[in-house]
Design a protein around this motif. Sequence first.
Motif, PDB file in Angstrom:
ATOM      1  N   UNK A  59     -37.225 -23.016 -17.836  1.00 51.66           N
ATOM      2  CA  UNK A  59     -37.873 -24.223 -18.323  1.00 51.66           C
ATOM      3  C   UNK A  59     -38.774 -24.773 -17.239  1.00 51.66           C
ATOM      4  N   UNK A  60     -39.532 -25.811 -17.577  1.00 54.81           N
ATOM      5  CA  UNK A  60     -40.408 -26.431 -16.604  1.00 54.81           C
ATOM      6  C   UNK A  60     -39.652 -27.115 -15.488  1.00 54.81           C
ATOM      7  N   UNK A  61     -38.343 -27.267 -15.643  1.00 56.80           N
ATOM      8  CA  UNK A  61     -37.537 -27.924 -14.619  1.00 56.80           C
ATOM      9  C   UNK A  61     -36.830 -26.925 -13.714  1.00 56.80           C
ATOM     10  N   UNK A  62     -37.032 -25.633 -13.953  1.00 56.87           N
ATOM     11  CA  UNK A  62     -36.417 -24.621 -13.120  1.00 56.87           C
ATOM     12  C   UNK A  62     -35.124 -24.063 -13.675  1.00 56.87           C
ATOM     13  N   UNK A  63     -34.641 -24.604 -14.800  1.00 60.86           N
ATOM     14  CA  UNK A  63     -33.404 -24.112 -15.394  1.00 60.86           C
ATOM     15  C   UNK A  63     -33.643 -22.809 -16.148  1.00 60.86           C
ATOM     16  N   UNK A  64     -32.606 -22.001 -16.261  1.00 60.72           N
ATOM     17  CA  UNK A  64     -32.666 -20.778 -17.045  1.00 60.72           C
ATOM     18  C   UNK A  64     -32.467 -21.121 -18.517  1.00 60.72           C
ATOM     19  N   UNK A  65     -33.319 -20.598 -19.371  1.00 60.65           N
ATOM     20  CA  UNK A  65     -33.160 -20.844 -20.810  1.00 60.65           C
ATOM     21  C   UNK A  65     -32.161 -19.811 -21.360  1.00 60.65           C
ATOM     22  N   UNK A  66     -30.872 -20.097 -21.118  1.00 62.11           N
ATOM     23  CA  UNK A  66     -29.835 -19.141 -21.471  1.00 62.11           C
ATOM     24  C   UNK A  66     -29.024 -19.501 -22.695  1.00 62.11           C
ATOM     25  N   UNK A  67     -29.354 -20.622 -23.356  1.00 60.38           N
ATOM     26  CA  UNK A  67     -28.589 -21.055 -24.522  1.00 60.38           C
ATOM     27  C   UNK A  67     -29.348 -20.710 -25.802  1.00 60.38           C
ATOM     28  N   UNK A  68     -28.754 -19.814 -26.608  1.00 58.83           N
ATOM     29  CA  UNK A  68     -29.380 -19.400 -27.854  1.00 58.83           C
ATOM     30  C   UNK A  68     -29.003 -20.297 -29.016  1.00 58.83           C
ATOM     31  N   UNK A  70     -22.720 -18.331 -19.799  1.00 56.98           N
ATOM     32  CA  UNK A  70     -21.269 -18.273 -19.868  1.00 56.98           C
ATOM     33  C   UNK A  70     -20.703 -19.611 -20.334  1.00 56.98           C
ATOM     34  N   UNK A  71     -21.288 -20.703 -19.841  1.00 59.46           N
ATOM     35  CA  UNK A  71     -20.882 -22.028 -20.324  1.00 59.46           C
ATOM     36  C   UNK A  71     -21.056 -22.117 -21.834  1.00 59.46           C
ATOM     37  N   UNK A  72     -22.224 -21.692 -22.314  1.00 60.97           N
ATOM     38  CA  UNK A  72     -22.499 -21.751 -23.745  1.00 60.97           C
ATOM     39  C   UNK A  72     -21.556 -20.885 -24.547  1.00 60.97           C
ATOM     40  N   UNK A  73     -21.214 -19.718 -23.998  1.00 60.02           N
ATOM     41  CA  UNK A  73     -20.310 -18.814 -24.703  1.00 60.02           C
ATOM     42  C   UNK A  73     -18.900 -19.409 -24.795  1.00 60.02           C
ATOM     43  N   UNK A  74     -18.453 -20.023 -23.715  1.00 59.46           N
ATOM     44  CA  UNK A  74     -17.132 -20.644 -23.724  1.00 59.46           C
ATOM     45  C   UNK A  74     -17.096 -21.801 -24.720  1.00 59.46           C
ATOM     46  N   UNK A  98     -10.356 -25.964 -11.859  1.00 57.09           N
ATOM     47  CA  UNK A  98     -10.968 -24.904 -11.045  1.00 57.09           C
ATOM     48  C   UNK A  98     -11.610 -23.833 -11.926  1.00 57.09           C
ATOM     49  N   UNK A  99     -10.924 -23.422 -12.973  1.00 56.82           N
ATOM     50  CA  UNK A  99     -11.461 -22.375 -13.854  1.00 56.82           C
ATOM     51  C   UNK A  99     -12.746 -22.838 -14.530  1.00 56.82           C
ATOM     52  N   UNK A 100     -12.752 -24.044 -15.071  1.00 55.00           N
ATOM     53  CA  UNK A 100     -13.949 -24.550 -15.741  1.00 55.00           C
ATOM     54  C   UNK A 100     -15.089 -24.751 -14.750  1.00 55.00           C
ATOM     55  N   UNK A 101     -14.755 -25.159 -13.544  1.00 58.41           N
ATOM     56  CA  UNK A 101     -15.774 -25.305 -12.497  1.00 58.41           C
ATOM     57  C   UNK A 101     -16.417 -23.957 -12.190  1.00 58.41           C
ATOM     58  N   UNK A 102     -15.605 -22.914 -12.053  1.00 58.22           N
ATOM     59  CA  UNK A 102     -16.134 -21.587 -11.765  1.00 58.22           C
ATOM     60  C   UNK A 102     -16.990 -21.067 -12.924  1.00 58.22           C
ATOM     61  N   UNK A 103     -16.563 -21.361 -14.150  1.00 53.79           N
ATOM     62  CA  UNK A 103     -17.354 -20.951 -15.315  1.00 53.79           C
ATOM     63  C   UNK A 103     -18.751 -21.552 -15.247  1.00 53.79           C
ATOM     64  N   UNK A 104     -18.831 -22.817 -14.866  1.00 51.85           N
ATOM     65  CA  UNK A 104     -20.119 -23.494 -14.810  1.00 51.85           C
ATOM     66  C   UNK A 104     -20.969 -23.055 -13.626  1.00 51.85           C
ATOM     67  N   UNK A 105     -20.390 -22.298 -12.700  1.00 54.83           N
ATOM     68  CA  UNK A 105     -21.155 -21.802 -11.561  1.00 54.83           C
ATOM     69  C   UNK A 105     -21.677 -20.386 -11.777  1.00 54.83           C
ATOM     70  N   UNK A 106     -21.204 -19.718 -12.809  1.00 53.67           N
ATOM     71  CA  UNK A 106     -21.644 -18.347 -13.057  1.00 53.67           C
ATOM     72  C   UNK A 106     -23.014 -18.328 -13.710  1.00 53.67           C
ATOM     73  N   UNK A 107     -23.129 -18.947 -14.882  1.00 51.37           N
ATOM     74  CA  UNK A 107     -24.407 -19.017 -15.584  1.00 51.37           C
ATOM     75  C   UNK A 107     -24.281 -19.980 -16.736  1.00 51.37           C
ATOM     76  N   UNK A 108     -25.412 -20.509 -17.165  1.00 51.14           N
ATOM     77  CA  UNK A 108     -25.404 -21.420 -18.303  1.00 51.14           C
ATOM     78  C   UNK A 108     -25.033 -20.659 -19.571  1.00 51.14           C
TER      79      UNK A 108
END
Length: 494
Positions: free
Chosen positions: A25-34, A172-176, A160-170
Amino acid sequence: MTSVQVDSKSDGNGAVQDGGPEGTSGEGYQRGLGSRQIQMIAIGGAIGTGLFLGAGKGISKAGPSLILAYAIAGLVIFFIMRALGELLMYRPVSGSFSEYAREFVGPFMGFVTGWTYWLFWVVTGITEVTAASEYMQFWTKNADGVLNQPQWVFALIFTVVLFLVNLVSVKLFGELEFWFSMVKVTAIIGMILICAGILTVGFSDAGDTASMTLLWSEGGFFPKGIGSTLMTLQLVMFAFLAVELVGVTAGESKDPKTVLPKAINAVPWRIAVFYVGALIMILSVVPWTHFQPGVSPFVAAFEKMGLGVGAAIVNFVVLTAALSSCNSGMYSTGRMLRDLALNGQGPKVFTKLTKNGLPLIGTSVSASLMLVGVWINYEFPGEAFNYVVSFATISGMWAWIAILVSQIKYRRKADRGELPQSTFKAPGAPYTSWFALLFIGMVIVLMGIDKDSRISLYAAPLWALILGVGYLAIQRKNGSGTPSVNAQTEDAKS
């Protein structure tokens, strides 16, 4: 040092267009959410513990008329979401309501909205991860009712688990979130189908008494009066908090111009099915007098039907609802802190992104505070913590107020030709937006009347004072006020 990947571009009319490399995106984020993930995030945001647990208290207070309260509040939520949708199609950014409040009301409004929404999700994350650890007691108690594992162990693991999920990729967050939401949706649809079967075929222990007439035969549709129904509106609005989360995903949606309108337009049927429909079916099978505060109406209904396994199923569903909410908190807090930092309204260190386009520092700080909250809840249980939790309702509704006020001001400028028209106009606006604002105002007044929730209003002035002092300090540090989005972005890139 991690660089900030931002390349915001203006179209000359104030609307920021998408920019940056393909897939960002224009803000530098990855457009990983379908589309699939956005739709489920939108659905999951409208279904949480407020329904699975909170509805029991609402039913005991208002009886079947709680259905009407959910329907009316649901209509207001639709007005709010369409107002947000109009703004999102004008300028889809992850800062969302904070960005719009800053642009259309002023820097201070954006500052207050961003930090208040951040606080809302930190507090919500604290309560939800604690609740999730409490739900685990269902499976971890021994025959004598003693816990095999202390509660804090599960709270730590979940955080801790949810924190790690959010550090992998957006992604993975969306999939969870997709699967969390799928569990909740499946559970409610399953309950509706079971109740429909009981009403038509008459199986289970409740088959002989199940009837649609239970909606009015047990003391009437308003068994405790209209006043009691009005007093449940605060519980109902709390249940809908987080439905606006779809707006925060705008900067990371693969096709926001197409996906977001579809998700927002699905709000009415979601509310009609998952709230109104589910309650109609449950209260047609089990008389409203059988429900009690603090007990899930879904669990109570299963027990009345003689389906004891339902308790374990609902406990699992409520567990996923709590984890879903905490996961959303992890996601949104980092984005809100970065938006504030990019606009000179927060520490500049929060502007940094990882190579995967994730706001690592903001998410880490928020997760750390959630851990502190779990420790506080463990060491100092009691009313003091509950008072902090009650503030989540007020702070969450503030985001809705910011959305509505921003949309009203945007529509005025767009109608005068000062800004481009949105491609997704809110029907009936600005009148629907004004109605929604008045409705929220009424709910706040009702909260002041109710002694159980009044404490949250006492906390609001204190938070406002903290924000006022913080804003003045930031203004003094910045010299000539708050820098613009583009100015701060360029500074972050250097």
